[in-house]
Design an enzyme around this catalytic site. Structure first.
Site, mmCIF file in Angstrom:
data_model
loop_
_atom_site.group_PDB
_atom_site.id
_atom_site.type_symbol
_atom_site.label_atom_id
_atom_site.label_comp_id
_atom_site.label_asym_id
_atom_site.label_seq_id
_atom_site.Cartn_x
_atom_site.Cartn_y
_atom_site.Cartn_z
ATOM 1 N N LYS A 80 46.798 17.133 67.594
ATOM 2 C CA LYS A 80 46.706 18.592 67.512
ATOM 3 C C LYS A 80 47.271 19.210 68.785
ATOM 4 C CE LYS A 80 43.025 22.022 66.579
ATOM 5 N NZ LYS A 80 41.572 22.133 66.247
ATOM 6 N N SER A 153 40.452 24.749 62.226
ATOM 7 C CA SER A 153 41.639 25.156 62.931
ATOM 8 C C SER A 153 42.670 24.035 62.991
ATOM 9 C CB SER A 153 41.258 25.556 64.369
ATOM 10 O OG SER A 153 40.752 24.433 65.089
ATOM 11 N N SER A 177 36.194 22.512 62.381
ATOM 12 C CA SER A 177 37.654 22.373 62.386
ATOM 13 C C SER A 177 38.180 20.966 62.166
ATOM 14 C CB SER A 177 38.219 22.928 63.701
ATOM 15 O OG SER A 177 37.960 24.298 63.798
#
Length: 464
Positions: A80, A153, A177
């Site tokens: 990420k 997210s 997330s």
């Protein structure tokens, strides 16, 4: 080999270890697939193709020389885009940081490199790891159906692993997330105990709520990733000191006698019938494997869910104080709203939130004195369309419902395991969660591996 991209990480590792496939070939196939598909999926923020091929060649040489490092050696992964990666743009989904190139790796990234992993690039995410993508960024698209929500997210990690564009990913979870994108994309995700994985070199959203963990195709894959990255870190004094060998030590044991808590009220309140069917199927499967289902009363989570928002907002305002409000124009509207709320909070109100959080943590700890694991939805909805979601950050009631089964375990810091458990009538994945007491990752992994040996939901993939 035509379906190499959907192999589980641990299966690819066996092929690499026995030299039936090389890291170079595996990496080249992944880069070709990214080039072919990611223009429409938008899961990558940055693809580091040349660096990845160099790492793959180095892994191939090491393995040929007899220096095999373990199940991540030569395996193509991605992270990420809030994990610092030396020399590579790391923007955390923002415009404000799009030119930031760290001079060092985050500890978790460094540990992946030490394990011999090949890093394909950085995965797209919502702005600052909150609920919406920055208006200038194209959001990743769900590979099962582009009209449906891919989760947040960690939207990029969910889409990339789900679409076969990497064999696993590092992500973060502040209110759901890791769990939501795992659920939306048919993946397995571990939100470890808070502090189990170092946060050094990871952009903050709300440090006391932020958890770092893996997203993968199976529990065994996620366990291999977690084992590599977990552990104490002098660069992060909040990282837990407990040894991590226990994470994998009992994973192949049977689950007979494990007490799995089921709350017939909390676990079913305002939950879609399709999600309830998945929960019931999971409970039956665990019972058939020898687990004991125990009726429990989960402490009321309503206030904890309500308190998550001001807790997150205040910590986010601190995390962004160097650039906000000084550079407000570079921020999207939803993250700006959150930061304004955090800056407007009073110290007295914030302290009340912290005291209630401590009390809630104690009540949840008492519950786990009676059970080993808790069964829960990943979220109460059947898969959500993008039309339904709209701008989620501007819909507080939707956020509260979505967080009802995720945010409580950021407030307590307990570990969770998200598993695919079925499909909706529209053909979209539906997941469930298991929750453990602090440092209970080995228990979760043990139960999850048993469940996935008895089912094949995690082996279903989108047809791209």
């Amino acid at each position: 080999m035509n379906d190499l991209h959907y192999l589980e990480l641990t299966d690819l590792a066996k092929l690499i270890r026995t030299r039936r496939i090389s890291p170079v070939e595996a990496t080249r196939q992944q880069l070709d697939r990214i080039a072919a598909l990611d223009d429409r999926l938008a899961s990558y923020a940055v693809v580091t193709a040349e660096r990845a091929m160099a790492e793959a060649r180095a892994a191939e040489a090491d393995i040929a020389a007899g220096h095999y490092r373990g199940p991540l050696h030569g395996v193509p992964l991605a992270v990420k885009d809030l994990f610092w990666t030396s020399g590579v743009p790391t923007a955390a989904g923002t415009i404000i940081h799009r030119d930031f190139r760290p001079t060092e790796d985050a500890t978790a990234v460094r540990r992946l490199r030490q394990a011999g992993a090949v890093l394909l690039g950085k995965l797209q995410m919502t702005e600052g790891a909150y609920s919406d993508h920055h208006p200038q960024i194209t959001p990743p698209r769900n590979p099962w159906n582009a009209d449906y929500w891919p989760g947040i997210s960690s939207s990029g990690p969910g889409v990339a692993v789900g679409a076969g564009l990497c064999f696993g990913a590092l992500a973060s979870d502040t209110g759901g997330s890791i769990r939501w994108p795992s659920a939306a994309n048919g993946l397995t995700g571990i939100k470890p105990t808070w502090g189990r994985v170092s946060r050094h070199g990871v952009f903050d959203l709300a440090p006391s709520l932020d958890h770092v963990g893996p997203m993968a195709r199976s529990v065994a894959d996620a366990a291999a990733l977690l084992t590599a990255i977990a552990g104490a870190d002098p660069a992060d004094p909040t990282a837990l000191l407990e040894p991590v060998a226990s994470i994998a030590a009992t994973t192949n044991q049977a689950i007979g006698g494990l007490k799995v808590g089921v709350d017939r009220d909390w676990g079913r309140r305002d939950v879609d019938p399709q999600v309830l069917a998945v929960l019931d199927d999971a409970a039956r499967a665990l019972s058939a494997l020898g687990a004991e289902l125990v009726e429990v009363d989960v402490p009321d989570v309503t206030q904890a869910v309500a308190d998550w928002a001001p807790n997150c907002a205040v910590e986010a305002a601190v995390a962004h104080r160097a650039t906000y409000p000084a550079r407000r124009a570079a921020y999207g509207p939803v993250l700006s709203m959150v930061l304004d709320a955090g800056r407007a909070s009073s110290a007295l109100d914030y302290q009340e939130v912290l005291l209630r959080r401590m009390a809630f943590r104690g009540r949840m700890r008492a519950l786990f004195g009676k059970i080993d694991l808790l069964l829960a939805p990943a979220h109460p909805f059947a898969p959500l369309s993008l039309k339904t979601m709209g701008t989620m950050g501007l819909q507080p009631e939707l956020i509260a419902r979505l967080q009802a089964y995720t945010a409580p375990f950021n407030m307590t810091g307990q570990p969770t395991l998200t598993l695919p458990g079925g499909f909706s009538t529209d053909g979209l994945p539906i997941a469930f969660q298991m929750v453990a007491a602090d440092l209970g990752e080995a228990m979760l992994i043990r139960a999850g591996i048993a469940f996935q040996r008895a089912t094949d939901w995690h082996r279903r993939h989108p047809a791209l």
